[in-house]
Design an enzyme around this catalytic site. Structure first.
Site, PDB file in Angstrom:
ATOM      1  N   HIS A  34      59.451  -7.983  22.726  1.00 33.47           N
ATOM      2  CA  HIS A  34      58.832  -8.318  21.441  1.00 33.47           C
ATOM      3  C   HIS A  34      59.887  -8.863  20.469  1.00 33.47           C
ATOM      4  O   HIS A  34      59.628  -9.810  19.727  1.00 33.47           O
ATOM      5  CB  HIS A  34      58.189  -7.075  20.814  1.00 33.47           C
ATOM      6  N   GLY A 150      54.416 -13.993  24.899  1.00 34.59           N
ATOM      7  CA  GLY A 150      55.328 -13.887  26.033  1.00 34.59           C
ATOM      8  C   GLY A 150      54.711 -14.426  27.316  1.00 34.59           C
ATOM      9  O   GLY A 150      53.519 -14.259  27.565  1.00 34.59           O
ATOM     10  N   ASP A 153      52.721 -12.106  29.960  1.00 38.98           N
ATOM     11  CA  ASP A 153      51.263 -12.099  30.108  1.00 38.98           C
ATOM     12  C   ASP A 153      50.813 -13.556  30.249  1.00 38.98           C
ATOM     13  O   ASP A 153      50.262 -14.155  29.330  1.00 38.98           O
ATOM     14  CB  ASP A 153      50.620 -11.416  28.891  1.00 38.98           C
ATOM     15  N   GLN A 156      47.183 -14.562  29.819  1.00 39.13           N
ATOM     16  CA  GLN A 156      46.831 -14.427  28.399  1.00 39.13           C
ATOM     17  C   GLN A 156      47.352 -15.634  27.618  1.00 39.13           C
ATOM     18  O   GLN A 156      46.614 -16.237  26.818  1.00 39.13           O
ATOM     19  CB  GLN A 156      47.442 -13.138  27.865  1.00 39.13           C
TER      20      GLN A 156
HETATM   21  P1  AMP Z   1      51.820  -6.404  23.866  1.00 42.83           P
HETATM   22  O1  AMP Z   1      52.335  -5.604  22.725  1.00 42.83           O
HETATM   23  O2  AMP Z   1      52.124  -5.843  25.211  1.00 42.83           O
HETATM   24  O3  AMP Z   1      50.386  -6.827  23.690  1.00 42.83           O
HETATM   25  O4  AMP Z   1      52.633  -7.756  23.830  1.00 42.83           O
HETATM   26  C1  AMP Z   1      52.741  -8.525  22.662  1.00 42.83           C
HETATM   27  C2  AMP Z   1      53.397  -9.836  23.012  1.00 42.83           C
HETATM   28  O5  AMP Z   1      54.687  -9.578  23.564  1.00 42.83           O
HETATM   29  C3  AMP Z   1      52.617 -10.626  24.077  1.00 42.83           C
HETATM   30  O6  AMP Z   1      52.666 -12.010  23.741  1.00 42.83           O
HETATM   31  C4  AMP Z   1      53.390 -10.333  25.326  1.00 42.83           C
HETATM   32  O7  AMP Z   1      53.278 -11.332  26.311  1.00 42.83           O
HETATM   33  C5  AMP Z   1      54.801 -10.245  24.801  1.00 42.83           C
HETATM   34  N1  AMP Z   1      55.663  -9.480  25.704  1.00 42.83           N
HETATM   35  C6  AMP Z   1      55.415  -8.259  26.252  1.00 42.83           C
HETATM   36  N2  AMP Z   1      56.417  -7.906  27.087  1.00 42.83           N
HETATM   37  C7  AMP Z   1      57.302  -8.939  27.074  1.00 42.83           C
HETATM   38  C8  AMP Z   1      58.546  -9.190  27.743  1.00 42.83           C
HETATM   39  N3  AMP Z   1      59.067  -8.311  28.594  1.00 42.83           N
HETATM   40  N4  AMP Z   1      59.177 -10.355  27.489  1.00 42.83           N
HETATM   41  C9  AMP Z   1      58.647 -11.258  26.621  1.00 42.83           C
HETATM   42  N5  AMP Z   1      57.489 -11.086  25.958  1.00 42.83           N
HETATM   43  C10 AMP Z   1      56.824  -9.942  26.184  1.00 42.83           C
END
Ligand code: AMP
Length: 282
Positions: A34, A150, A153, A156
């Protein structure tokens, strides 16, 4: 000092700025993945711009029996991490605040189309309608000029890009590479569910993806066989391993493609993906 807001009225009332607004939607439990998105957002809009991080565990994207209740909620440390990564504002709304409509309006959602029922959508019915609807709302309320997601996903990200095109959302969608732990495991808020033993098992996922990447010169079937073999363990329950085109349409015979997988380690469902080149360099 970072400012924390909860209501839509507060977000709409943020003072006008000279620069652009960048938004990073998250479900909180922030980690270095994040942080990379927040840093990317700050770099893009500069000091004249505003970086808003949303922290919202969206109930409509969780299915029955999924981890909505136990999903980690760590707002205090999220604020510190968002601030040190360069955010100006954290918007952490309640569910009632986000879904404050009723009657006919409450039933209106964004339909992700056929891709929404494949890969993640096959295992998680309704998931992407929940994701796209909340992301559209968050980007519109924050009046985002640019939004960061990211590649972790990947499906997504693909669907959010497609939604922005389909609905003419006035926002640029930027995807950034997956941030990984030292052993290659993709950082995820869900990694904290893993026991020490399960964490060791989970490290076979990036190793398996490397095997798949090496097999790609022999085609998509070879990739899937290599990954399946590398994940063969009673502690790992494969949900899917697929090779697709980069836009998630069926895999091409050669050239740029994406390997995507979902694996259960105990009660924890982990997803990952990587760019591959089928049939050698194109
Ligand atoms: P989340 O809080 O899991 O819904 O993720 C929020 C955002 O952070 C989404 O756009 C995810 O794809 C991105 N994200 C989660 N994990 C990672 C990672 N390891 N590297 C890069 N982006 C990430």
């Amino acid at each position: 000092m970072i400012s924390v807001v909860t209501t839509k009225v507060e977000v709409l009332g943020l003072l006008p700025i000279a620069g652009r607004t960048a938004v990073v939607p998250t479900m909180g439990a922030l980690h270095r993945g994040h942080a990379a998105l927040i840093e990317g957002a700050r770099d893009a809009v500069g000091s004249q711009g505003r970086v808003i991080v949303t922290v919202f565990v969206n109930p409509t994207q969780f299915g029955e029996g999924e981890d909505f209740e136990r999903y980690p909620r760590t707002l205090e440390s999220d604020l510190r991490m968002a601030e040190s990564a360069g955010a100006d504002v954290v918007w952490a709304p309640t569910t009632d605040e986000v879904y404050d409509t009723d009657g006919v309006a409450a039933a209106i959602t964004v339909d992700p189309g056929p891709l929404g029922t494949q890969l993640e959508g096959a295992s998680r019915p309704g998931h992407f309608a929940g994701v796209l609807t909340v992301v559209a709302k968050l980007l519109l309320v924050t009046r985002a000029d640019v939004a960061y997601f990211g590649e972790k996903d990947y499906q997504q990200l693909t669907l959010i890009r497609a939604m922005a095109t389909a609905l003419d959302l006035p926002v640029e969608i930027v995807g950034l590479p997956t941030v990984r732990d030292d052993d290659g495991l993709a950082l995820s808020s869900r990694n904290r569910y893993l026991s020490a033993e399960q964490r060791v098992l989970a490290s076979r996922i990036p190793t398996a993806m490397e095997s798949g990447t090496r097999a790609a010169t022999h085609g998509a079937e070879a990739v899937i066989d290599a990954v399946t073999a590398a994940l063969d363990d009673p502690g790992l329950d494969i949900d899917y391993i697929e090779v697709r085109d980069t836009d998630l349409s069926p895999a091409p015979p050669f050239g740029a493609a994406r390997l995507l997988l979902a694996v259960r380690v105990g009660d924890t469902r982990l997803i990952d993906n990587v760019a591959i080149t089928l049939g050698g360099a194109s």
